[in-house]
Design an enzyme around this catalytic site. Structure first.
Site, PDB file in Angstrom:
ATOM      1  N   ASP A  10       0.808  -1.220   0.000  1.00  0.00           N
ATOM      2  CA  ASP A  10       0.000   0.000   0.000  1.00  0.00           C
ATOM      3  C   ASP A  10       0.848   1.280   0.000  1.00  0.00           C
ATOM      4  O   ASP A  10       1.949   1.294   0.553  1.00  0.00           O
ATOM      5  CB  ASP A  10      -0.900  -0.010   1.248  1.00  0.00           C
ATOM      6  CG  ASP A  10      -2.082   0.924   1.103  1.00  0.00           C
ATOM      7  OD1 ASP A  10      -2.315   1.437   0.000  1.00  0.00           O
ATOM      8  OD2 ASP A  10      -2.783   1.129   2.105  1.00  0.00           O
ATOM      9  N   TRP A  15       2.745   7.932  -2.766  1.00  0.00           N
ATOM     10  CA  TRP A  15       4.179   8.101  -3.045  1.00  0.00           C
ATOM     11  C   TRP A  15       4.353   8.904  -4.336  1.00  0.00           C
ATOM     12  O   TRP A  15       5.145   9.843  -4.397  1.00  0.00           O
ATOM     13  CB  TRP A  15       4.840   6.721  -3.171  1.00  0.00           C
ATOM     14  CG  TRP A  15       6.311   6.748  -3.429  1.00  0.00           C
ATOM     15  CD1 TRP A  15       7.307   6.723  -2.495  1.00  0.00           C
ATOM     16  CD2 TRP A  15       6.958   6.799  -4.715  1.00  0.00           C
ATOM     17  NE1 TRP A  15       8.528   6.763  -3.110  1.00  0.00           N
ATOM     18  CE2 TRP A  15       8.345   6.802  -4.473  1.00  0.00           C
ATOM     19  CE3 TRP A  15       6.505   6.836  -6.041  1.00  0.00           C
ATOM     20  CZ2 TRP A  15       9.291   6.855  -5.502  1.00  0.00           C
ATOM     21  CZ3 TRP A  15       7.434   6.890  -7.059  1.00  0.00           C
ATOM     22  CH2 TRP A  15       8.808   6.900  -6.790  1.00  0.00           C
ATOM     23  N   ARG A  23      -0.219   8.485 -10.471  1.00  0.00           N
ATOM     24  CA  ARG A  23      -0.296   7.365  -9.529  1.00  0.00           C
ATOM     25  C   ARG A  23       0.357   6.093 -10.093  1.00  0.00           C
ATOM     26  O   ARG A  23       0.950   5.301  -9.371  1.00  0.00           O
ATOM     27  CB  ARG A  23      -1.763   7.069  -9.204  1.00  0.00           C
ATOM     28  CG  ARG A  23      -2.463   8.142  -8.415  1.00  0.00           C
ATOM     29  CD  ARG A  23      -3.941   7.800  -8.243  1.00  0.00           C
ATOM     30  NE  ARG A  23      -4.127   6.479  -7.668  1.00  0.00           N
ATOM     31  CZ  ARG A  23      -4.059   6.223  -6.356  1.00  0.00           C
ATOM     32  NH1 ARG A  23      -3.833   7.187  -5.504  1.00  0.00           N
ATOM     33  NH2 ARG A  23      -4.236   4.999  -5.914  1.00  0.00           N
ATOM     34  N   HIS A  27       2.899   2.624  -8.828  1.00  0.00           N
ATOM     35  CA  HIS A  27       2.715   1.179  -9.018  1.00  0.00           C
ATOM     36  C   HIS A  27       3.926   0.576  -9.726  1.00  0.00           C
ATOM     37  O   HIS A  27       4.317  -0.559  -9.448  1.00  0.00           O
ATOM     38  CB  HIS A  27       1.447   0.902  -9.834  1.00  0.00           C
ATOM     39  CG  HIS A  27       0.194   1.371  -9.159  1.00  0.00           C
ATOM     40  ND1 HIS A  27      -0.062   1.120  -7.842  1.00  0.00           N
ATOM     41  CD2 HIS A  27      -0.860   2.088  -9.623  1.00  0.00           C
ATOM     42  CE1 HIS A  27      -1.240   1.649  -7.519  1.00  0.00           C
ATOM     43  NE2 HIS A  27      -1.729   2.246  -8.580  1.00  0.00           N
ATOM     44  N   ASN A  58     -10.631  -3.215  -6.343  1.00  0.00           N
ATOM     45  CA  ASN A  58      -9.783  -2.285  -7.100  1.00  0.00           C
ATOM     46  C   ASN A  58     -10.307  -1.979  -8.506  1.00  0.00           C
ATOM     47  O   ASN A  58      -9.843  -1.041  -9.162  1.00  0.00           O
ATOM     48  CB  ASN A  58      -8.330  -2.792  -7.182  1.00  0.00           C
ATOM     49  CG  ASN A  58      -7.556  -2.634  -5.889  1.00  0.00           C
ATOM     50  OD1 ASN A  58      -6.648  -3.417  -5.592  1.00  0.00           O
ATOM     51  ND2 ASN A  58      -7.896  -1.617  -5.098  1.00  0.00           N
ATOM     52  N   ARG A 178       1.557  -4.245   6.749  1.00  0.00           N
ATOM     53  CA  ARG A 178       0.862  -3.229   5.949  1.00  0.00           C
ATOM     54  C   ARG A 178       1.609  -1.912   6.086  1.00  0.00           C
ATOM     55  O   ARG A 178       1.612  -1.273   7.139  1.00  0.00           O
ATOM     56  CB  ARG A 178      -0.584  -3.046   6.389  1.00  0.00           C
ATOM     57  CG  ARG A 178      -1.267  -2.010   5.499  1.00  0.00           C
ATOM     58  CD  ARG A 178      -2.762  -2.107   5.506  1.00  0.00           C
ATOM     59  NE  ARG A 178      -3.295  -1.299   4.406  1.00  0.00           N
ATOM     60  CZ  ARG A 178      -4.521  -1.366   3.958  1.00  0.00           C
ATOM     61  NH1 ARG A 178      -5.368  -2.224   4.478  1.00  0.00           N
ATOM     62  NH2 ARG A 178      -4.935  -0.584   2.970  1.00  0.00           N
ATOM     63  N   ARG A 184      -5.705  -1.246   8.786  1.00  0.00           N
ATOM     64  CA  ARG A 184      -6.904  -2.061   8.554  1.00  0.00           C
ATOM     65  C   ARG A 184      -6.551  -3.269   7.685  1.00  0.00           C
ATOM     66  O   ARG A 184      -5.459  -3.326   7.088  1.00  0.00           O
ATOM     67  CB  ARG A 184      -8.016  -1.232   7.917  1.00  0.00           C
ATOM     68  CG  ARG A 184      -7.613  -0.498   6.679  1.00  0.00           C
ATOM     69  CD  ARG A 184      -8.783   0.246   6.023  1.00  0.00           C
ATOM     70  NE  ARG A 184      -8.271   1.072   4.951  1.00  0.00           N
ATOM     71  CZ  ARG A 184      -8.022   2.380   5.046  1.00  0.00           C
ATOM     72  NH1 ARG A 184      -8.250   3.018   6.175  1.00  0.00           N
ATOM     73  NH2 ARG A 184      -7.537   3.056   4.023  1.00  0.00           N
TER      74      ARG A 184
HETATM   75  C1  FPP Z   1      -2.062  -0.070  -3.291  1.00  0.00           C
HETATM   76  O1  FPP Z   1      -1.570   1.263  -3.242  1.00  0.00           O
HETATM   77  C2  FPP Z   1      -1.511  -0.754  -4.466  1.00  0.00           C
HETATM   78  C3  FPP Z   1      -2.247  -1.329  -5.451  1.00  0.00           C
HETATM   79  C4  FPP Z   1      -3.729  -1.348  -5.440  1.00  0.00           C
HETATM   80  C5  FPP Z   1      -1.607  -1.960  -6.622  1.00  0.00           C
HETATM   81  C6  FPP Z   1      -0.367  -2.752  -6.351  1.00  0.00           C
HETATM   82  C7  FPP Z   1       0.223  -3.186  -7.635  1.00  0.00           C
HETATM   83  C8  FPP Z   1       1.546  -3.230  -7.912  1.00  0.00           C
HETATM   84  C9  FPP Z   1       2.607  -2.962  -6.917  1.00  0.00           C
HETATM   85  C10 FPP Z   1       2.009  -3.521  -9.301  1.00  0.00           C
HETATM   86  C11 FPP Z   1       1.922  -4.894  -9.813  1.00  0.00           C
HETATM   87  C12 FPP Z   1       2.295  -5.973  -8.881  1.00  0.00           C
HETATM   88  C13 FPP Z   1       3.216  -6.968  -9.092  1.00  0.00           C
HETATM   89  C14 FPP Z   1       3.280  -8.089  -8.113  1.00  0.00           C
HETATM   90  C15 FPP Z   1       4.158  -6.995 -10.204  1.00  0.00           C
HETATM   91  P1  FPP Z   1      -2.587   2.460  -3.516  1.00  0.00           P
HETATM   92  O2  FPP Z   1      -2.652   2.698  -4.976  1.00  0.00           O
HETATM   93  O3  FPP Z   1      -3.891   2.158  -2.844  1.00  0.00           O
HETATM   94  O4  FPP Z   1      -1.843   3.660  -2.806  1.00  0.00           O
HETATM   95  P2  FPP Z   1      -2.530   4.884  -2.059  1.00  0.00           P
HETATM   96  O5  FPP Z   1      -3.247   4.315  -0.856  1.00  0.00           O
HETATM   97  O6  FPP Z   1      -1.360   5.721  -1.676  1.00  0.00           O
HETATM   98  O7  FPP Z   1      -3.457   5.543  -3.029  1.00  0.00           O
END
Ligand code: FPP
Length: 230
Positions: A10, A15, A23, A27, A58, A178, A184
Site C-alpha cells: 500500500d 508516493w 499514480r 505502481h 480495485n 501493511r 486495517r
Molecule cells: C495499493 O496502493 C496498491 C495497489 C492497489 C496496486 C499494487 C500493484 C503493484 C505494486 C504492481 C503490480 C504488482 C506486481 C506483483 C508486479 P494504492 O494505490 O492504494 O496507494 P494509495 O493508498 O497511496 O493511493
C-alpha cells in the site's frame, strides 16, 4: 524466521502524488520493490510470500489506473518467465483470474506451471482477490458437493474448509505487513490471518526496503504468540 509473510503493498498512489507524478508511477516502482523483497525473502529463508496486488474492489479505480496495474503485471510475468531459471521462484496466484484479459490469464497459467518445479520459496500474487469472495466461493463449492451427495454438512472441519481456499496446502501467514500508515485489513486473507501477527509502518510501499522487512521480522520475533492459550 516466519515461514510465511504476507504484505499489503500500500501507498503507491500517495508516493507518486507527493512527487508530482501520476499514480501509475507509484505502481511501477512498487512492482520493482516487490521483485526486490521477494528475492530477499528467498535469501533469508522465508518459504512463502503473499502480496496483495489487486483486490476485488480495485476495479472501481479509473480505467487508466487499472490498465496500468494490469500492464505492470504482464511485464512482471514476462520477465519472470525469462529469468525463471535464474530466480528459481515458484509463482502462484490467489484470486479469480477469469476476469483478467485472456493474455494475462495465459501468462499466469504458464508461469504457475513452469515455476511449479522450484522448491524452497513460493510467491503468491493476489489478483482480483478478496477474502470474503474466497470464503464464499469455498462455501459454494462445499454446498455443491453436499447437494451431489459427495459431502456431509456436519462433517465439515476447519481443515477441510481451508483446503477449498486458494491457499490450500500452504501454511497460514504468521506475519502480515501493511505499510503506508493504514491500520486495517481491507479484505486480505481473512480466513488465513486468524492467528497472524500484524506489523504496521508509515513507510510507503515504494520506499519499502529489506531493512524495513528486517524490522518487521524483529518485531514479530519479540511478540508472545499464545494462540488462545496462556
Ligand atoms: C495499493 O496502493 C496498491 C495497489 C492497489 C496496486 C499494487 C500493484 C503493484 C505494486 C504492481 C503490480 C504488482 C506486481 C506483483 C508486479 P494504492 O494505490 O492504494 O496507494 P494509495 O493508498 O497511496 O493511493
Amino acid at each position: 524466521m516466519p515461514k510465511h509473510i504476507a504484505i499489503v503493498m500500500d501507498g503507491n498512489g500517495r508516493w507518486a502524488t507527493s512527487r508530482g507524478l501520476p499514480r501509475t508511477a507509484g505502481h511501477s516502482v512498487g512492482s520493482e520493490v516487490f521483485r526486490k523483497i521477494a528475492t530477499y525473502c528467498k535469501e533469508i529463508g522465508v518459504q512463502y510470500l503473499t502480496v496483495y496486488a489487486f483486490s476485488t474492489e480495485n476495479w472501481k479505480r479509473s480505467e487508466e489506473e487499472v490498465g496500468a496495474i494490469m500492464g505492470l503485471l504482464k511485464k512482471y510475468l514476462f520477465e519472470a518467465l525469462e529469468k525463471m531459471e535464474q530466480d528459481q521462484i515458484r509463482l502462484q496466484f490467489f484470486g479469480d483470474l477469469s476476469r483478467l484479459s485472456p493474455e494475462l490469464q495465459e501468462l499466469a497459467k504458464k508461469t504457475r506451471e513452469i515455476s511449479g518445479k522450484y522448491e524452497g520459496f513460493q510467491a503468491n500474487i493476489c489478483l482480483n482477490y478478496g477474502g470474503r469472495d474466497e470464503i464464499v466461493r469455498a462455501a459454494r463449492e462445499y454446498a455443491r458437493r453436499c447437494a451431489e451427495g459427495k459431502a456431509d454438512p456436519d462433517a465439515l472441519t476447519e481443515a477441510d474448509f481451508g483446503n477449498l481456499l486458494y491457499s490450500s496446502g500452504i501454511p497460514d501467514p504468521e506475519l502480515i505487513i501493511r505499510p503506508s500508515g493504514e491500520i486495517r485489513i481491507s479484505n486480505f486473507l481473512l480466513w488465513q490471518s486468524a492467528y497472524a501477527e500484524y506489523y504496521f509502518t508509515d513507510v510507503l510501499w515504494p520506499d519499502f526496503t529489506p531493512e524495513e522487512l528486517e524490522k518487521a521480522i524483529a518485531a514479530f520475533n519479540g511478540r508472545n504468540r499464545r494462540f488462545g492459550g496462556v
